[in-house]
Scaffold this active site. Sequence first.
Site, PDB file in Angstrom:
ATOM      1  N   GLU A 187       0.844  -1.207   0.000  1.00 56.52           N
ATOM      2  CA  GLU A 187       0.000   0.000   0.000  1.00 56.52           C
ATOM      3  C   GLU A 187       0.877   1.254   0.000  1.00 56.52           C
ATOM      4  O   GLU A 187       0.595   2.227  -0.697  1.00 56.52           O
ATOM      5  CB  GLU A 187      -0.943  -0.028   1.206  1.00 56.52           C
ATOM      6  CG  GLU A 187      -2.029  -1.090   1.020  1.00 56.52           C
ATOM      7  CD  GLU A 187      -2.926  -1.251   2.225  1.00 56.52           C
ATOM      8  OE1 GLU A 187      -2.388  -1.319   3.368  1.00 56.52           O
ATOM      9  OE2 GLU A 187      -4.151  -1.320   2.052  1.00 56.52           O
ATOM     10  N   GLU A 194      -4.062  -9.540   3.325  1.00 57.20           N
ATOM     11  CA  GLU A 194      -4.875  -9.267   4.513  1.00 57.20           C
ATOM     12  C   GLU A 194      -6.002 -10.263   4.712  1.00 57.20           C
ATOM     13  O   GLU A 194      -6.341 -10.639   5.834  1.00 57.20           O
ATOM     14  CB  GLU A 194      -5.455  -7.848   4.441  1.00 57.20           C
ATOM     15  CG  GLU A 194      -4.455  -6.741   4.754  1.00 57.20           C
ATOM     16  CD  GLU A 194      -3.622  -6.283   3.563  1.00 57.20           C
ATOM     17  OE1 GLU A 194      -3.581  -7.012   2.544  1.00 57.20           O
ATOM     18  OE2 GLU A 194      -3.008  -5.203   3.638  1.00 57.20           O
TER      19      GLU A 194
HETATM   20  N1  3HC Z   1       3.379  -8.096  11.937  1.00 63.48           N
HETATM   21  C1  3HC Z   1       3.998  -8.526  13.048  1.00 63.48           C
HETATM   22  N2  3HC Z   1       4.945  -9.492  13.045  1.00 63.48           N
HETATM   23  C2  3HC Z   1       5.249 -10.041  11.867  1.00 63.48           C
HETATM   24  C3  3HC Z   1       4.637  -9.637  10.666  1.00 63.48           C
HETATM   25  C4  3HC Z   1       3.651  -8.617  10.728  1.00 63.48           C
HETATM   26  N3  3HC Z   1       3.047  -8.154   9.641  1.00 63.48           N
HETATM   27  N4  3HC Z   1       5.146 -10.375   9.664  1.00 63.48           N
HETATM   28  C5  3HC Z   1       6.054 -11.188  10.217  1.00 63.48           C
HETATM   29  N5  3HC Z   1       6.115 -11.000  11.537  1.00 63.48           N
HETATM   30  C6  3HC Z   1       7.013 -11.650  12.500  1.00 63.48           C
HETATM   31  C7  3HC Z   1       6.665 -13.115  12.685  1.00 63.48           C
HETATM   32  O1  3HC Z   1       5.679 -13.291  13.674  1.00 63.48           O
HETATM   33  C8  3HC Z   1       8.005 -13.687  13.090  1.00 63.48           C
HETATM   34  O2  3HC Z   1       8.183 -13.371  14.463  1.00 63.48           O
HETATM   35  P1  3HC Z   1       8.974 -14.376  15.444  1.00 63.48           P
HETATM   36  O3  3HC Z   1      10.350 -14.497  14.866  1.00 63.48           O
HETATM   37  O4  3HC Z   1       8.893 -13.707  16.765  1.00 63.48           O
HETATM   38  O5  3HC Z   1       8.214 -15.680  15.403  1.00 63.48           O
HETATM   39  C9  3HC Z   1       9.001 -12.850  12.296  1.00 63.48           C
HETATM   40  O6  3HC Z   1       8.321 -11.661  11.934  1.00 63.48           O
HETATM   41  C10 3HC Z   1       9.493 -13.529  11.027  1.00 63.48           C
HETATM   42  O7  3HC Z   1       8.366 -13.949  10.279  1.00 63.48           O
HETATM   43  P2  3HC Z   1       8.344 -15.349   9.508  1.00 63.48           P
HETATM   44  O8  3HC Z   1       8.864 -16.418  10.377  1.00 63.48           O
HETATM   45  O9  3HC Z   1       6.978 -15.508   8.965  1.00 63.48           O
HETATM   46  O10 3HC Z   1       9.398 -15.061   8.347  1.00 63.48           O
HETATM   47  P3  3HC Z   1       9.405 -15.586   6.855  1.00 63.48           P
HETATM   48  O11 3HC Z   1      10.632 -15.068   6.255  1.00 63.48           O
HETATM   49  O12 3HC Z   1       9.128 -17.068   6.826  1.00 63.48           O
HETATM   50  O13 3HC Z   1       8.146 -14.889   6.134  1.00 63.48           O
HETATM   51  C11 3HC Z   1       6.717 -13.030   5.555  1.00 63.48           C
HETATM   52  C12 3HC Z   1       8.134 -13.486   5.948  1.00 63.48           C
HETATM   53  C13 3HC Z   1       6.333 -13.622   4.192  1.00 63.48           C
HETATM   54  C14 3HC Z   1       6.738 -11.535   5.485  1.00 63.48           C
HETATM   55  C15 3HC Z   1       5.688 -13.538   6.589  1.00 63.48           C
HETATM   56  O14 3HC Z   1       6.149 -13.197   7.881  1.00 63.48           O
HETATM   57  C16 3HC Z   1       4.317 -12.958   6.438  1.00 63.48           C
HETATM   58  O15 3HC Z   1       3.546 -13.444   5.632  1.00 63.48           O
HETATM   59  N6  3HC Z   1       3.985 -11.928   7.226  1.00 63.48           N
HETATM   60  C17 3HC Z   1       2.669 -11.340   7.239  1.00 63.48           C
HETATM   61  C18 3HC Z   1       2.439 -10.458   6.048  1.00 63.48           C
HETATM   62  C19 3HC Z   1       1.079  -9.818   6.120  1.00 63.48           C
HETATM   63  O16 3HC Z   1       0.085 -10.479   6.377  1.00 63.48           O
HETATM   64  N7  3HC Z   1       1.022  -8.512   5.890  1.00 63.48           N
HETATM   65  C20 3HC Z   1      -0.203  -7.802   5.962  1.00 63.48           C
HETATM   66  C21 3HC Z   1      -0.404  -7.308   7.348  1.00 63.48           C
HETATM   67  S1  3HC Z   1      -1.974  -6.582   7.595  1.00 63.48           S
HETATM   68  C22 3HC Z   1      -1.860  -5.054   6.883  1.00 63.48           C
HETATM   69  O17 3HC Z   1      -0.860  -4.703   6.317  1.00 63.48           O
HETATM   70  C23 3HC Z   1      -3.054  -4.194   7.076  1.00 63.48           C
HETATM   71  C24 3HC Z   1      -3.028  -2.974   6.253  1.00 63.48           C
HETATM   72  O18 3HC Z   1      -3.698  -3.210   5.061  1.00 63.48           O
HETATM   73  C25 3HC Z   1      -3.694  -1.854   6.967  1.00 63.48           C
END
Ligand code: 3HC
Length: 702
Positions: A108, A128
Amino acid sequence: MAEAPVVRLEKDGDIGVIIVNYPPVNALGPGVADGIIECLNKANGDPSIKAMVLMGDGRSFIAGADIRGFGTGRKRPPLGERTYDVMDRSPKPVVAAIHGYALGGGLENAMGCHYRIAVESAKVGLPEVLIGILPGGGGTQRLPRLAGPQVALDMIVSGRHVPAPEALKLGILDEVIPDSANLRQAAVAKARAVADIRPLPRVRDRDCKADPAIFDAMRKSIARRARNQKAPYHCILAVEAACTLPFDEGMKREQELFQELENADEAKALRYAFFAEREVAKLPDLPPGIVPYDFRKPAVIGAGTMGGGIAMSFADFGYDVRIMDASTEALNRGMERIRNNYATSVKRGSLAQDEMERRLARIHPVAGYDGIEDCDVVVEAVFERMDVKKPVFARLDEVVNKDAFLFSNTSALDMDELAAVTKRPEKVAGTHFFSPANVMKLLEVVRPKKASPETLVTAMAMGKKIGKISAMAGNTDGFVANRSRAPFNSEMVILLEEGCLPEQVDKVMVDFGYPMGPFAVGDLAGLDIGAEGRKRRAAADPNYRKLPIADKLVEMGRYGQKTGAGWYRYEKGDRTPHPDPEVAAIIRQVAAEMGVPQRSFTDQEILRRLLFSSVNEACKILEEGKAYRTSDVDVMWLHGFGFPRYRGGLFYWADGIGVREVYNQIANWHQQYGDRWRPSALLRQLAESGTPFRDAKPAPFA
Ligand code: 3HC
């Protein structure tokens, strides 16, 4: 020493480079959005800066909003005062420079920038929906303007990560550079090249029109998969708003829809599942800092259905893998099955023909043990019987390089006993794949007593490297997933004795959210398989609760889909289950012979009889120290058995009912039905102290 700021502004000549530094993935945690705004304002106010670059430090651009902040009453700035609004008002251009991930709020923000450049390996997406919300930072309004409404709908409703080269074709990115290039340098050059272009190309100013039919078509196409859920439908409404309302009105609509989702049960359960999936990778009782062995030469022993699926998993994730079988015919048959499986994916359109050929070329059949001597990881997947597996393990131990890890794909056998036939028990563990192994995400890593920490972390990491979610399980009969599921499997047949029909039970479970009912799944897997297991258990345990109705069907040759009849009947060449009056008659007859009175059941009673029996067993598993956490069991149920993700998992769902109510019901059924409902000691303690399942403290891993 002062802490490094989460966002900083550096100068690269006449270009301001804004860098987000919020490890590990640059989520938009506390201070990040404010930091970006501050740096944008500073750069805009600095006459020596002509344009800006926005990028991330470390492994990613920005992975999205900080999910931990959701549902905590967090305050968001009002519309018009957010990062992308400041970019929209910026008199100077901003170039997003993307590596790693630009997801959710990350994309975004990138779409708020005037230009987007990425390295080839980067991925972008609006995932999301997977955590029960919709893109609430303008994603539903900007993506349709940038990539067109149909593409935006597909991406936002699926939440899929789009590789940079595809995002370039879709118009989301302006430029993709090789990974080997210097992203910062390229982005600064781009910023310099566009510094004087006016008017600035803002995504919000683009037109957005759609054929209204695409929205209904999308609603129709997700009806089955998204039943009981709100977020996917809200995503569609928000994109629809982008195509019918002016930009600022659309943003308001997005905001309203977002707020309806953020604290709904669906979003809470999905957030729980997200973090449970990350927690499950942690092995809290191992010494810290153990590094998994970086294997390069995997081999699979046994070219049957499971062995083939496991070999495909390695090949799918880029590994050259050897598949060994003692008989050449079995090996040929196995390779043929693998080829057919890939060909089916090509036919369905989920795999490109050239990719199929590349994957196939990575699977190397070998006819004897001498072809695998130099392997560093071996996954044995021969027939599931101790007397078959033991000689294979002994032979592997003799033949294969002495540092190699030996893993067994077993669903129930004693891993200590198997490890004991080798001279390297510290390098032996169980790796229980679920069928079909190339599709199912769960890998249960079974921990024998003598396995070294390095072996355990290597097995867990192996799963992750081949696209699985690895979960640690103790060495107990059926391990954690199948053992906790077993009472459910019995209870569903016992319900029939008391007056239910398979179609009634299946409907309850499908309405609850399972993709298929348990009886229909049984017919798909083959009823003869369960019958074998029951025979084995009955022989070992004189108190084993027999399931005469299930046995009777198998005696009659009703093995399920493959014989055209099982719990249901099937028309030739069609997999649709049809309720079968013959089955209803068998049920009545067996129940009469057993003298079980017939009665009717509510949906709730059916659901609870099945799931509470498993909650109770899972508590016994935890009190015996065979699993680390209740959330690990939940992850296993999500990825091993198709438990509906938007209900969080078995224990999360049970917490929604309340530990006391669960206990009281189980104690009642214990009175009524006897020992199979004996409440677990842990469950009783939790109920007495009013402690939810999520806070349960299992016994140390044994
Ligand atoms: N918020 C908080 N913590 C997050 C996070 C997030 N968005 N994304 C990752 N983390 C944390 C994980 O919990 C993990 O923490 P830990 O080491 O304490 O367990 C650490 O970061 C590493 O994450 P992964 O183990 O998942 O690392 P990978 O390299 O395997 O994957 C990733 C990376 C693909 C970025 C994956 O973490 C992921 O899919 N994250 C979520 C992405 C997401 O859903 N983004 C949208 C959020 S909602 C949003 O943006 C709303 C907006 O529209 C207003």
